[in-house]
Write a protein that holds these residues in place. Structure first.
Motif, PDB file in Angstrom:
ATOM      1  N   GLN A  91       0.829  -1.198   0.000  1.00  0.00           N
ATOM      2  CA  GLN A  91       0.000   0.000   0.000  1.00  0.00           C
ATOM      3  C   GLN A  91       0.872   1.259   0.000  1.00  0.00           C
ATOM      4  N   LEU A  92       1.915   1.263   0.820  1.00  0.00           N
ATOM      5  CA  LEU A  92       2.818   2.413   0.868  1.00  0.00           C
ATOM      6  C   LEU A  92       3.525   2.611  -0.476  1.00  0.00           C
ATOM      7  N   ARG A  93       3.961   1.521  -1.073  1.00  0.00           N
ATOM      8  CA  ARG A  93       4.646   1.606  -2.361  1.00  0.00           C
ATOM      9  C   ARG A  93       3.723   2.184  -3.427  1.00  0.00           C
ATOM     10  N   ALA A  94       2.475   1.746  -3.423  1.00  0.00           N
ATOM     11  CA  ALA A  94       1.515   2.253  -4.406  1.00  0.00           C
ATOM     12  C   ALA A  94       1.280   3.750  -4.222  1.00  0.00           C
ATOM     13  N   GLU A  95       1.183   4.200  -2.979  1.00  0.00           N
ATOM     14  CA  GLU A  95       0.971   5.627  -2.709  1.00  0.00           C
ATOM     15  C   GLU A  95       2.150   6.455  -3.208  1.00  0.00           C
ATOM     16  N   ILE A  96       3.370   5.960  -2.967  1.00  0.00           N
ATOM     17  CA  ILE A  96       4.562   6.691  -3.417  1.00  0.00           C
ATOM     18  C   ILE A  96       4.616   6.732  -4.941  1.00  0.00           C
ATOM     19  N   LEU A  97       4.379   5.595  -5.590  1.00  0.00           N
ATOM     20  CA  LEU A  97       4.425   5.534  -7.050  1.00  0.00           C
ATOM     21  C   LEU A  97       3.424   6.503  -7.679  1.00  0.00           C
ATOM     22  N   TRP A  98       2.208   6.509  -7.173  1.00  0.00           N
ATOM     23  CA  TRP A  98       1.180   7.377  -7.757  1.00  0.00           C
ATOM     24  C   TRP A  98       1.514   8.849  -7.540  1.00  0.00           C
ATOM     25  N   SER A  99       2.003   9.177  -6.356  1.00  0.00           N
ATOM     26  CA  SER A  99       2.385  10.559  -6.080  1.00  0.00           C
ATOM     27  C   SER A  99       3.493  11.023  -7.030  1.00  0.00           C
ATOM     28  N   LYS A 100       4.506  10.180  -7.219  1.00  0.00           N
ATOM     29  CA  LYS A 100       5.600  10.537  -8.127  1.00  0.00           C
ATOM     30  C   LYS A 100       5.112  10.613  -9.573  1.00  0.00           C
ATOM     31  N   LEU A 101       4.232   9.694  -9.954  1.00  0.00           N
ATOM     32  CA  LEU A 101       3.715   9.682 -11.311  1.00  0.00           C
ATOM     33  C   LEU A 101       2.900  10.938 -11.587  1.00  0.00           C
ATOM     34  N   VAL A 102       2.024  11.304 -10.658  1.00  0.00           N
ATOM     35  CA  VAL A 102       1.179  12.481 -10.847  1.00  0.00           C
ATOM     36  C   VAL A 102       2.033  13.750 -10.913  1.00  0.00           C
ATOM     37  N   ARG A 103       2.981  13.880  -9.982  1.00  0.00           N
ATOM     38  CA  ARG A 103       3.822  15.078  -9.992  1.00  0.00           C
ATOM     39  C   ARG A 103       4.669  15.145 -11.255  1.00  0.00           C
ATOM     40  N   GLY A 104       5.260  14.008 -11.638  1.00  0.00           N
ATOM     41  CA  GLY A 104       6.164  14.017 -12.780  1.00  0.00           C
ATOM     42  C   GLY A 104       5.458  14.150 -14.112  1.00  0.00           C
ATOM     43  N   ARG A 105       4.289  13.497 -14.244  1.00  0.00           N
ATOM     44  CA  ARG A 105       3.606  13.481 -15.531  1.00  0.00           C
ATOM     45  C   ARG A 105       2.624  14.636 -15.696  1.00  0.00           C
ATOM     46  N   LEU A 106       2.007  15.060 -14.598  1.00  0.00           N
ATOM     47  CA  LEU A 106       0.974  16.089 -14.681  1.00  0.00           C
ATOM     48  C   LEU A 106       1.400  17.434 -14.110  1.00  0.00           C
ATOM     49  N   GLY A 107       2.433  17.413 -13.264  1.00  0.00           N
ATOM     50  CA  GLY A 107       2.845  18.659 -12.613  1.00  0.00           C
ATOM     51  C   GLY A 107       3.197  19.763 -13.585  1.00  0.00           C
ATOM     52  N   ALA A 108       3.860  19.405 -14.686  1.00  0.00           N
ATOM     53  CA  ALA A 108       4.270  20.409 -15.665  1.00  0.00           C
ATOM     54  C   ALA A 108       3.074  21.049 -16.361  1.00  0.00           C
ATOM     55  N   ALA A 109       1.932  20.332 -16.357  1.00  0.00           N
ATOM     56  CA  ALA A 109       0.736  20.865 -17.025  1.00  0.00           C
ATOM     57  C   ALA A 109      -0.027  21.847 -16.144  1.00  0.00           C
ATOM     58  N   VAL A 110       0.389  21.967 -14.900  1.00  0.00           N
ATOM     59  CA  VAL A 110      -0.304  22.858 -13.968  1.00  0.00           C
ATOM     60  C   VAL A 110       0.434  24.182 -13.871  1.00  0.00           C
ATOM     61  N   SER A 111      -0.161  25.203 -14.404  1.00  0.00           N
ATOM     62  CA  SER A 111       0.390  26.553 -14.285  1.00  0.00           C
ATOM     63  C   SER A 111      -0.736  27.493 -13.889  1.00  0.00           C
ATOM     64  N   VAL A 112      -0.425  28.442 -13.037  1.00  0.00           N
ATOM     65  CA  VAL A 112      -1.426  29.381 -12.537  1.00  0.00           C
ATOM     66  C   VAL A 112      -0.992  30.785 -12.924  1.00  0.00           C
ATOM     67  N   GLY A 113      -1.801  31.426 -13.750  1.00  0.00           N
ATOM     68  CA  GLY A 113      -1.475  32.769 -14.212  1.00  0.00           C
ATOM     69  C   GLY A 113      -1.806  33.842 -13.189  1.00  0.00           C
ATOM     70  N   GLU A 114      -1.177  34.998 -13.347  1.00  0.00           N
ATOM     71  CA  GLU A 114      -1.427  36.111 -12.428  1.00  0.00           C
ATOM     72  C   GLU A 114      -2.880  36.555 -12.489  1.00  0.00           C
ATOM     73  N   GLY A 115      -3.478  36.470 -13.680  1.00  0.00           N
ATOM     74  CA  GLY A 115      -4.883  36.841 -13.810  1.00  0.00           C
ATOM     75  C   GLY A 115      -5.797  35.944 -12.997  1.00  0.00           C
ATOM     76  N   GLU A 116      -5.464  34.637 -12.939  1.00  0.00           N
ATOM     77  CA  GLU A 116      -6.262  33.703 -12.147  1.00  0.00           C
ATOM     78  C   GLU A 116      -6.161  34.024 -10.658  1.00  0.00           C
ATOM     79  N   ILE A 117      -4.961  34.427 -10.242  1.00  0.00           N
ATOM     80  CA  ILE A 117      -4.775  34.795  -8.839  1.00  0.00           C
ATOM     81  C   ILE A 117      -5.575  36.055  -8.525  1.00  0.00           C
ATOM     82  N   ASP A 118      -5.523  37.015  -9.420  1.00  0.00           N
ATOM     83  CA  ASP A 118      -6.297  38.259  -9.228  1.00  0.00           C
ATOM     84  C   ASP A 118      -7.790  37.942  -9.105  1.00  0.00           C
ATOM     85  N   GLU A 119      -8.265  37.055  -9.972  1.00  0.00           N
ATOM     86  CA  GLU A 119      -9.692  36.706  -9.948  1.00  0.00           C
ATOM     87  C   GLU A 119     -10.060  36.004  -8.646  1.00  0.00           C
TER      88      GLU A 119
END
Length: 322
Positions: free
Chosen positions: A137-165
């Motif tokens: 269970q611990l191994r699965a949690e670590i793998l998924w966390s690393k996979l999500v951060r590594g594969r999807l993290g780059a797709a997450v960007s927050v613009g200044e306009g979004e922060i203003d809103e």
């Protein structure tokens, strides 16, 4: 311990025999009893399921009984299926877990449960639990966390306009009620599941009001993305949650837990951690921009992770046999 585990497995099999769903021609009767589900080319056995149920019961401080095991089996099995899909995807993409990462995860478990450093194995064995099940269970949690951060993290960007809103919306809501809540969500995916899921939700609620650990139950059983953080929804405004949930929260006192609520897609047990008014303690300038940026980014990453897992489900061969 293996003898005990297989004895429990036999009892669970007997309890589940009326709902065995192994397709004709795909498995013999013995195989249908021995296998709880197949996920792509991997089987989840009845002993795998029983071992995981036992871990979940101890971790959540539930009062064990065969009725409880039977009621919780579908939720635990769904969690195991999700886990197999996550591990398979991580392995397909070459994501690995280091010994140092596993050691750190085990230390965290020890700290959360008041276990002496290095004493996890002895603790688990003393409870009659499988060390391998917890490590998986611990191994699965670590793998998924690393996979999500590594594969999807780059797709997450927050613009200044979004922060203003977001800051403008917070300011517009200044003085309105806000809830800090947590949830345990059990999905109802078909009408045939209605009574079983309701019974499981009611059993968990009864255990909670007797002192079971909400965070651990959410981590082990909840099918919401918030399971990863013990069911913590965070601070939410009126209008941001389903009406059925908000009606319950409005009547609750901080520190209380409400009985299961039927929503559109399942049953939710909600806990009210705290209540406040929006920005009541914040300066006129509002909250820090970096805090807002992180919050938006985290919510977006969670949404992408849920979509990723949903896509894995759609493309997988999953054969549930109980």
């Amino acid at each position: 311990m293996k003898v005990l585990q297989f004895a429990k497995a036999a009892l669970l099999v007997l309890a589940l025999l009326p709902v065995v769903l192994a397709p004709a021609g795909r498995a013999s009767g013995q195989e249908a009893i021995g296998i709880a589900a197949v996920v792509n080319n991997e089987a989840i056995s009845i002993p795998d399921l029983v071992a995981r149920i036992d871990v979940a019961i101890v971790a959540s401080r539930l009062q064990a009984s065969e009725d409880l095991r039977r009621q919780l089996a579908p939720q635990v099995l769904r969690a195991l299926i999700d886990e197999r899909l996550k591990v398979q995807e991580a392995e397909r993409l070459g994501v690995t877990v280091s010994q140092a990462e596993m050691a750190n995860a085990r230390r965290n478990v020890e700290q959360r449960n008041g276990i002496a450093p290095g004493g996890l194995d002895a603790f688990l064995q003393g409870q009659g639990l499988s060390v391998g099940t917890v490590d998986d269970q611990l191994r699965a949690e670590i793998l998924w966390s690393k996979l999500v951060r590594g594969r999807l993290g780059a797709a997450v960007s927050v613009g200044e306009g979004e922060i203003d809103e977001a800051l403008a919306q917070l300011e517009a809501n200044r003085g309105r009620p806000e809830y800090r809540a947590a949830e345990i969500f059990l999905a109802v995916e078909s009408s045939e599941q209605e009574s079983a899921v309701r019974a499981a939700a009611e059993s968990l609620y009864e255990q909670l009001i007797r002192g079971a650990n909400f965070d651990q139950i959410a981590s082990q059983f909840s099918q919401s993305a918030t399971a990863a953080v013990g069911g913590d929804i965070g601070w939410v405004l009126e209008g941001e949650l389903p009406g059925e949930i908000e009606a319950v929260l409005a009547r609750m006192e901080p520190g209380s837990i409400a009985p299961p609520v039927r929503t559109f897609d399942g049953y939710t047990i909600v806990a009210l951690i705290d209540r406040r008014t929006v920005l009541s303690d914040a300066p006129a300038a509002g909250p820090d921009r970096e805090v807002v940026r992180r919050g938006i980014g985290q919510r977006r990453l969670e949404m992408l992770a849920r979509r990723y897992l949903r896509d894995l489900h759609r493309s997988a061969f999953i054969n549930v046999r109980i």
